[in-house]
Design a protein around this motif. Sequence first.
Motif, mmCIF file in Angstrom:
data_model
loop_
_atom_site.group_PDB
_atom_site.id
_atom_site.type_symbol
_atom_site.label_atom_id
_atom_site.label_comp_id
_atom_site.label_asym_id
_atom_site.label_seq_id
_atom_site.Cartn_x
_atom_site.Cartn_y
_atom_site.Cartn_z
ATOM 1 N N ARG A 119 -12.259 9.147 36.195
ATOM 2 C CA ARG A 119 -12.336 8.450 34.906
ATOM 3 C C ARG A 119 -12.599 6.958 35.088
ATOM 4 O O ARG A 119 -13.251 6.315 34.257
ATOM 5 N N ALA A 120 -12.090 6.389 36.175
ATOM 6 C CA ALA A 120 -12.256 4.949 36.397
ATOM 7 C C ALA A 120 -13.629 4.606 36.962
ATOM 8 O O ALA A 120 -14.112 3.476 36.778
ATOM 9 N N ALA A 121 -14.263 5.561 37.657
ATOM 10 C CA ALA A 121 -15.548 5.277 38.309
ATOM 11 C C ALA A 121 -16.632 4.818 37.337
ATOM 12 O O ALA A 121 -17.343 3.830 37.626
ATOM 13 N N PRO A 122 -16.824 5.449 36.174
ATOM 14 C CA PRO A 122 -17.866 4.959 35.251
ATOM 15 C C PRO A 122 -17.624 3.525 34.798
ATOM 16 O O PRO A 122 -18.570 2.752 34.620
ATOM 17 N N GLY A 123 -16.386 3.154 34.598
ATOM 18 C CA GLY A 123 -16.083 1.776 34.214
ATOM 19 C C GLY A 123 -16.485 0.794 35.293
ATOM 20 O O GLY A 123 -17.043 -0.278 35.006
ATOM 21 N N PHE A 124 -16.196 1.156 36.554
ATOM 22 C CA PHE A 124 -16.608 0.286 37.650
ATOM 23 C C PHE A 124 -18.127 0.184 37.717
ATOM 24 O O PHE A 124 -18.690 -0.898 37.912
ATOM 25 N N GLN A 125 -18.799 1.342 37.547
ATOM 26 C CA GLN A 125 -20.258 1.334 37.604
ATOM 27 C C GLN A 125 -20.841 0.458 36.490
ATOM 28 O O GLN A 125 -21.792 -0.304 36.716
ATOM 29 N N ALA A 126 -20.271 0.558 35.288
ATOM 30 C CA ALA A 126 -20.767 -0.254 34.174
ATOM 31 C C ALA A 126 -20.568 -1.737 34.443
ATOM 32 O O ALA A 126 -21.459 -2.567 34.166
ATOM 33 N N SER A 127 -19.409 -2.097 34.999
ATOM 34 C CA SER A 127 -19.143 -3.509 35.294
ATOM 35 C C SER A 127 -20.080 -4.027 36.381
ATOM 36 O O SER A 127 -20.610 -5.137 36.286
ATOM 37 N N ALA A 128 -20.297 -3.207 37.428
ATOM 38 C CA ALA A 128 -21.197 -3.629 38.499
ATOM 39 C C ALA A 128 -22.628 -3.754 37.980
ATOM 40 O O ALA A 128 -23.355 -4.706 38.329
ATOM 41 N N THR A 129 -23.039 -2.816 37.138
ATOM 42 C CA THR A 129 -24.388 -2.870 36.561
ATOM 43 C C THR A 129 -24.558 -4.120 35.712
ATOM 44 O O THR A 129 -25.615 -4.783 35.736
ATOM 45 N N ALA A 130 -23.516 -4.473 34.962
ATOM 46 C CA ALA A 130 -23.578 -5.680 34.132
ATOM 47 C C ALA A 130 -23.736 -6.935 34.993
ATOM 48 O O ALA A 130 -24.489 -7.867 34.649
ATOM 49 N N SER A 149 -26.594 -10.413 43.730
ATOM 50 C CA SER A 149 -26.984 -9.164 43.056
ATOM 51 C C SER A 149 -27.176 -8.039 44.059
ATOM 52 O O SER A 149 -26.748 -6.901 43.831
ATOM 53 N N THR A 150 -27.818 -8.349 45.188
ATOM 54 C CA THR A 150 -28.030 -7.328 46.227
ATOM 55 C C THR A 150 -26.707 -6.844 46.803
ATOM 56 O O THR A 150 -26.516 -5.636 47.041
ATOM 57 N N SER A 151 -25.780 -7.778 47.019
ATOM 58 C CA SER A 151 -24.462 -7.403 47.559
ATOM 59 C C SER A 151 -23.694 -6.521 46.584
ATOM 60 O O SER A 151 -23.068 -5.524 46.979
ATOM 61 N N VAL A 152 -23.754 -6.869 45.291
ATOM 62 C CA VAL A 152 -23.052 -6.065 44.286
ATOM 63 C C VAL A 152 -23.634 -4.664 44.225
ATOM 64 O O VAL A 152 -22.900 -3.676 44.110
ATOM 65 N N GLU A 153 -24.964 -4.559 44.300
ATOM 66 C CA GLU A 153 -25.604 -3.245 44.263
ATOM 67 C C GLU A 153 -25.165 -2.392 45.462
ATOM 68 O O GLU A 153 -24.887 -1.185 45.330
ATOM 69 N N ALA A 154 -25.078 -3.012 46.647
ATOM 70 C CA ALA A 154 -24.647 -2.276 47.834
ATOM 71 C C ALA A 154 -23.202 -1.805 47.692
ATOM 72 O O ALA A 154 -22.864 -0.662 48.026
ATOM 73 N N VAL A 155 -22.360 -2.712 47.174
ATOM 74 C CA VAL A 155 -20.950 -2.341 46.976
ATOM 75 C C VAL A 155 -20.831 -1.234 45.944
ATOM 76 O O VAL A 155 -20.039 -0.293 46.090
ATOM 77 N N ARG A 156 -21.645 -1.338 44.850
ATOM 78 C CA ARG A 156 -21.596 -0.319 43.803
ATOM 79 C C ARG A 156 -21.903 1.064 44.381
ATOM 80 O O ARG A 156 -21.179 2.034 44.139
ATOM 81 N N ARG A 157 -22.970 1.155 45.169
ATOM 82 C CA ARG A 157 -23.339 2.441 45.756
ATOM 83 C C ARG A 157 -22.260 2.951 46.706
ATOM 84 O O ARG A 157 -21.929 4.137 46.711
ATOM 85 N N GLU A 158 -21.722 2.039 47.511
ATOM 86 C CA GLU A 158 -20.703 2.444 48.489
ATOM 87 C C GLU A 158 -19.441 2.926 47.796
ATOM 88 O O GLU A 158 -18.851 3.955 48.181
ATOM 89 N N VAL A 159 -19.008 2.196 46.762
ATOM 90 C CA VAL A 159 -17.777 2.579 46.064
ATOM 91 C C VAL A 159 -17.950 3.913 45.349
ATOM 92 O O VAL A 159 -17.073 4.787 45.400
ATOM 93 N N LEU A 160 -19.077 4.113 44.664
ATOM 94 C CA LEU A 160 -19.294 5.372 43.952
ATOM 95 C C LEU A 160 -19.379 6.551 44.925
ATOM 96 O O LEU A 160 -18.863 7.639 44.649
#
Length: 296
Positions: A119-130, A149-160
């Motif tokens: 349930r928390a993962a979509p919220g994280f993805q939305a925040s990272a996308t923003a 931006s590149t670092s956030v995208e890498a973290v987003r993929r890794e966390v998901l």
Amino acid sequence: MAFFKRELGPVERFESVLKDKLAARQKLAARLSLSEKELEEKRTAAERLAVAGAANARLDRAEAHMRAVEDRTKTMRAALAEFDEQVASAERALADAKAQHDRNLIADQIETMAAAIERAAPGFQASATALIEAVTKHSASIPEATRFSTSVEAVRREVLSAADLICWELRSSAVRTRAGNANMASPAASISEQPPPAEIERQMIYTLHPLLWREGDETRRVPAFAMVGLPKHLLPVALRHHHADYLNARRVQTLMHLHGSEAQGEPGHDDPLLVDLDALLAEENQGPQADVAQAS
């Protein structure tokens, strides 16, 4: 108005069965106590008549009454022994049900954790996308912002990806926990690359006599009528000489009722009943060696 009785869970059902068994056993034990007292009175009466030289008819009647009470007492003793087995079986079933209930609670908690992560993962993805869009949607190109931006995208993929993996692992762990074969080892033990120290392979048995054996520099002494882990290489000699038996053996069940299964103190060095299993095994091994030597 209709009333519906709540269905009992497994633990409650087994508790109810055990309670009924114990109550029935207590009643039978009380009846047996009275019957044994009556039997003693009948024996005493028959003995007095015999000593006093009573007529044969009176002796016959006294013996008949005594045998009737004796037969009834034997029947109740057998029934009480059967009740003891039923109570022991009900206690084991209740213990198993409680253990399963506890495992189910732990498994439910693990599954709740997995669901919370999902349930928390979509919220994280939305925040990272923003955060990423805050940089990419502007025409200005700033190296520092692009790197961010590149670092956030890498973290987003890794966390998901990690979230998907941990949810799968948690649900697998919940399944194993419900089945009773979950690995509850601590994280420190799983991280360690050192292999576990070699342990002596053992077999749980019930001792019939006080036993002694050696494990390296340590001498183990255990009393009779106790449940212990015996090194497997000593098991055959202990069984052959009737110094121990398996836990599921019928006589062991009876002895457990009489003496329990916990060790009641360590036997002394000078205990005359103490059996040295190492010496017994060496003695057996010397026999075949002597036969070979004579044959050669």
